[in-house]
Scaffold this motif. Sequence first.
Motif, PDB file in Angstrom:
ATOM      1  N   ALA A  47       9.084 -38.587   3.909  1.00 12.42           N
ATOM      2  CA  ALA A  47       8.665 -39.276   5.128  1.00 12.42           C
ATOM      3  C   ALA A  47       7.686 -38.428   5.935  1.00 12.42           C
ATOM      4  N   THR A  48       7.939 -37.120   5.996  1.00 14.46           N
ATOM      5  CA  THR A  48       7.034 -36.229   6.729  1.00 14.46           C
ATOM      6  C   THR A  48       5.658 -36.204   6.080  1.00 14.46           C
ATOM      7  N   LEU A  49       5.645 -36.107   4.746  1.00 16.82           N
ATOM      8  CA  LEU A  49       4.369 -36.103   4.029  1.00 16.82           C
ATOM      9  C   LEU A  49       3.638 -37.430   4.203  1.00 16.82           C
ATOM     10  N   ALA A  50       4.385 -38.527   4.210  1.00 11.08           N
ATOM     11  CA  ALA A  50       3.759 -39.841   4.396  1.00 11.08           C
ATOM     12  C   ALA A  50       3.096 -39.927   5.765  1.00 11.08           C
ATOM     13  N   ALA A  51       3.748 -39.399   6.784  1.00 17.78           N
ATOM     14  CA  ALA A  51       3.162 -39.411   8.129  1.00 17.78           C
ATOM     15  C   ALA A  51       1.880 -38.602   8.164  1.00 17.78           C
ATOM     16  N   SER A  52       1.872 -37.473   7.467  1.00 20.45           N
ATOM     17  CA  SER A  52       0.670 -36.643   7.426  1.00 20.45           C
ATOM     18  C   SER A  52      -0.473 -37.367   6.714  1.00 20.45           C
ATOM     19  N   LEU A 136      -5.034 -23.845  15.716  1.00 21.21           N
ATOM     20  CA  LEU A 136      -5.166 -25.279  15.981  1.00 21.21           C
ATOM     21  C   LEU A 136      -5.170 -25.553  17.484  1.00 21.21           C
ATOM     22  N   VAL A 137      -4.293 -24.871  18.207  1.00 15.98           N
ATOM     23  CA  VAL A 137      -4.246 -25.051  19.659  1.00 15.98           C
ATOM     24  C   VAL A 137      -5.510 -24.496  20.295  1.00 15.98           C
ATOM     25  N   ALA A 138      -6.005 -23.362  19.773  1.00 10.46           N
ATOM     26  CA  ALA A 138      -7.225 -22.764  20.310  1.00 10.46           C
ATOM     27  C   ALA A 138      -8.422 -23.694  20.132  1.00 10.46           C
ATOM     28  N   GLU A 139      -8.358 -24.558  19.110  1.00 15.44           N
ATOM     29  CA  GLU A 139      -9.442 -25.512  18.877  1.00 15.44           C
ATOM     30  C   GLU A 139      -9.368 -26.715  19.810  1.00 15.44           C
ATOM     31  N   GLY A 140      -8.288 -26.762  20.631  1.00 15.12           N
ATOM     32  CA  GLY A 140      -8.175 -27.859  21.585  1.00 15.12           C
ATOM     33  C   GLY A 140      -7.194 -28.938  21.191  1.00 15.12           C
ATOM     34  N   ARG A 141      -6.486 -28.745  20.070  1.00 12.16           N
ATOM     35  CA  ARG A 141      -5.507 -29.747  19.653  1.00 12.16           C
ATOM     36  C   ARG A 141      -4.275 -29.672  20.540  1.00 12.16           C
ATOM     37  N   SER A 142      -3.692 -30.824  20.868  1.00  9.77           N
ATOM     38  CA  SER A 142      -2.478 -30.857  21.678  1.00  9.77           C
ATOM     39  C   SER A 142      -1.257 -30.601  20.808  1.00  9.77           C
ATOM     40  N   VAL A 143      -0.196 -30.140  21.443  1.00 10.64           N
ATOM     41  CA  VAL A 143       1.056 -29.892  20.715  1.00 10.64           C
ATOM     42  C   VAL A 143       1.568 -31.190  20.101  1.00 10.64           C
ATOM     43  N   ALA A 147       2.067 -32.009  16.133  1.00  9.33           N
ATOM     44  CA  ALA A 147       3.382 -32.423  15.645  1.00  9.33           C
ATOM     45  C   ALA A 147       3.282 -33.718  14.852  1.00  9.33           C
ATOM     46  N   ALA A 148       2.456 -34.662  15.346  1.00 11.21           N
ATOM     47  CA  ALA A 148       2.285 -35.930  14.631  1.00 11.21           C
ATOM     48  C   ALA A 148       1.590 -35.729  13.294  1.00 11.21           C
ATOM     49  N   ASP A 149       0.603 -34.824  13.243  1.00  7.48           N
ATOM     50  CA  ASP A 149      -0.115 -34.565  11.989  1.00  7.48           C
ATOM     51  C   ASP A 149       0.822 -34.069  10.899  1.00  7.48           C
ATOM     52  N   PHE A 150       1.786 -33.257  11.272  1.00  7.63           N
ATOM     53  CA  PHE A 150       2.646 -32.627  10.267  1.00  7.63           C
ATOM     54  C   PHE A 150       4.042 -33.241  10.222  1.00  7.63           C
ATOM     55  N   VAL A 152       6.498 -33.396  12.444  1.00  9.35           N
ATOM     56  CA  VAL A 152       7.590 -32.587  12.982  1.00  9.35           C
ATOM     57  C   VAL A 152       7.739 -32.878  14.464  1.00  9.35           C
ATOM     58  N   MET A 153       8.836 -32.390  15.039  1.00  4.83           N
ATOM     59  CA  MET A 153       9.045 -32.549  16.474  1.00  4.83           C
ATOM     60  C   MET A 153       8.151 -31.582  17.242  1.00  4.83           C
ATOM     61  N   PRO A 154       7.725 -31.954  18.465  1.00  4.39           N
ATOM     62  CA  PRO A 154       6.911 -31.029  19.272  1.00  4.39           C
ATOM     63  C   PRO A 154       7.595 -29.684  19.497  1.00  4.39           C
ATOM     64  N   LEU A 155       8.951 -29.667  19.560  1.00  2.00           N
ATOM     65  CA  LEU A 155       9.668 -28.410  19.754  1.00  2.00           C
ATOM     66  C   LEU A 155       9.398 -27.446  18.604  1.00  2.00           C
ATOM     67  N   VAL A 156       9.266 -27.984  17.377  1.00  2.00           N
ATOM     68  CA  VAL A 156       8.977 -27.132  16.216  1.00  2.00           C
ATOM     69  C   VAL A 156       7.618 -26.463  16.398  1.00  2.00           C
ATOM     70  N   VAL A 157       6.648 -27.224  16.865  1.00  2.00           N
ATOM     71  CA  VAL A 157       5.311 -26.659  17.088  1.00  2.00           C
ATOM     72  C   VAL A 157       5.374 -25.577  18.175  1.00  2.00           C
ATOM     73  N   LYS A 158       6.084 -25.861  19.265  1.00  2.00           N
ATOM     74  CA  LYS A 158       6.190 -24.885  20.354  1.00  2.00           C
ATOM     75  C   LYS A 158       6.848 -23.592  19.874  1.00  2.00           C
ATOM     76  N   ARG A 159       7.855 -23.720  19.024  1.00  2.00           N
ATOM     77  CA  ARG A 159       8.536 -22.527  18.515  1.00  2.00           C
ATOM     78  C   ARG A 159       7.600 -21.695  17.642  1.00  2.00           C
ATOM     79  N   ARG A 160       6.819 -22.356  16.804  1.00  2.00           N
ATOM     80  CA  ARG A 160       5.904 -21.610  15.939  1.00  2.00           C
ATOM     81  C   ARG A 160       4.796 -20.950  16.753  1.00  2.00           C
ATOM     82  N   LEU A 161       4.351 -21.632  17.789  1.00  2.00           N
ATOM     83  CA  LEU A 161       3.331 -21.035  18.651  1.00  2.00           C
ATOM     84  C   LEU A 161       3.897 -19.836  19.402  1.00  2.00           C
ATOM     85  N   ARG A 162       5.166 -19.924  19.814  1.00  2.00           N
ATOM     86  CA  ARG A 162       5.788 -18.798  20.508  1.00  2.00           C
ATOM     87  C   ARG A 162       5.911 -17.602  19.561  1.00  2.00           C
TER      88      ARG A 162
END
Length: 678
Positions: A47-52, A136-143, A147-150, A152-162
Amino acid sequence: MNTVDMPGDSTLEAAVPAQSMVLVPLSRLRARPSKRNVRRKARTSIATLAASIRRLGLLQNLAVIPFGDDGDFEVVAGGRRLAALKLLAKKRRIPEDWPVPCLRVADTLARTASLTENVQREAMGPVEELLAWKSLVAEGRSVEGIAADFGVMPLVVKRRLRLANVSPRLLADYQAGTATLEQLMALAITDDHAAQEAAFYDSPAWQRSPEALREHLTHDEIDASRDALARFVGLEAYEAAGGGVRRDLFSDERQGGYLTDPGLLDTLARHKLAAVAEQVQLEGWSWVEVAPRATAAELHVFQRVRRTRRDPSRTEAKRIAKLERKQNELQDRLDDGDADLSEDGERALQEELDRLGNELEALEQTLMVYPPGAMAMAGAVVSVDHMGGVVVHRGLLREEEVKALRAQERQEAGAAGGERNGHDGDEADDSAKPGISEKLAKRLSAHRTAALQAEVARHPQVALVAVVHRLALRVVLDSYGSGGSPVDIIATPQNGFALHAPDIGDSPAAMGMVKVREAWAARLPKEPKALFAELLALPQGELLSLLAVCVASTVGVLASREDETPAAELAEAVRLDMHDWWTPTAEGYFSHVSKAKALEAVLAFAPDHVTRLSKLKKAEMASEAERLAAGTGWLPVMFRGKAEPSPETSTSSRIEAVLAADEATAEAEDREELAAVA
């Protein structure tokens, strides 16, 4: 069907059959995995791959071979991608004949192509992946967009950025395997690279657990998930007042994070408790104070006015009898083995029993009254308990108030012709002796010794002082009774405490010392020459840490009496606080002392329950005392510091009076019952 020939030179074409890129309708690709596909593992994250694929398109083609004569193809590489495309078609996100870019390979190379795709590719390193998310964030992409591209939940993106924002030096150590992901997660609670590096590199290896690192970075802050005052005030009210919160993205979101303004939290708690204090003041107390974090140790400086039980009115007596009768009926139903009760039925009966018990307890509290004139001298402290609820400590007497109350009692006793008995009672109070057995004294002192060892291990400077102290006594001051010369120092680990305290192995102090010693044992070579060389190379800070562990393990301060406090200076130097290392339990204390001694303790932390507990059997009383003591911070005499006086030593006569009154009541009831039978 479109076909694109693969470019190549004559050498390549001579070596392998021709390959071509083709666009195959999705409906022509067999969903069943090809036998030529080397992957046998079940497909995951479809399902995650399909969303991507839905957002970004298919970024990598499939590898196929013809199947049958109807124009169908079998997928030999790209099974997950095919499953994701089929899922999109099933949900009507793409048409069933959506053109899928595929590499058509020769039948003889099908298995080789599948193996090559899975083996020859090289996965990104973990640090490379983290930095890519940051880019990706430095390029101007939103969290949210990432998250939608990959999928995953936005929290996952925030954790990886941290994690990507951890010090580059620490990320390099993580990539080299000398730092763990859990350690990085703990350090990521702050964005300050200098603080992260100081917490990690300035600590010995055995103090780099995620918990220790997180505590190092937040020692001046308040854990909202554990702090009683934070629960009482509430995170929303604290933030609404402008309080700062440091959030830990890698902990349960319900924990709230760490509060950075303890002063504001205390102010909010005092304001909230002020309304309660006003209501308590109306009860008639001489004074009422607000102390949000008042501990049991601090409250021990007060003595308490003992309440007495008044006779219930006729209405109250009828109500009590009715509640007790209902209790007995419900208990009989629960105990009846022939009763056909479901689990829900048993639960309902038990809940009703609890409700009746609470109502009886509330009625009993209304019957407990303070002596006349006591409220005009005594006071109350409004505080917050360990669960974040309001608690009011009533009937507290300061030292001068105790003297005034005793003088008043003596005056009243003298007026009634009982002055002599009043003085005798005071002498009995003053001459009260500690009342625990030698066996229990050794058990408690074993726990105190284990805690003292753990504290010394955490204070290298004090450990160094202890060693120099021993050496100076013998070498400089020529005191033969206090130890040998530098060559004669004998290090004998003191670890036989289980003989006196069978539960010592489960204590946090003992378990902590075992963990620390094992960490050093795993690190140091066992051969003496190699060990000496290793110690020479250690930084001074780590060498002192090792010294502290070694010195701590030799501490032995068992005692045989309750009033013994060996090594008091050492305990004071490391600020030993037994609240951190021991909690009162039935097995650890209350079951091993007399009923009167146990009730003395209950009088200190739950005075309103003394009369009720005095009527219970020893085992029941010990169990109930353990429940009431939980979270109060009460400690036996042996565990208290110099600033914590013992209230029990002045209350023995009171407890004896309670027990005597209970016995007298029981005898009176027996006489009434015999008279009724006659």
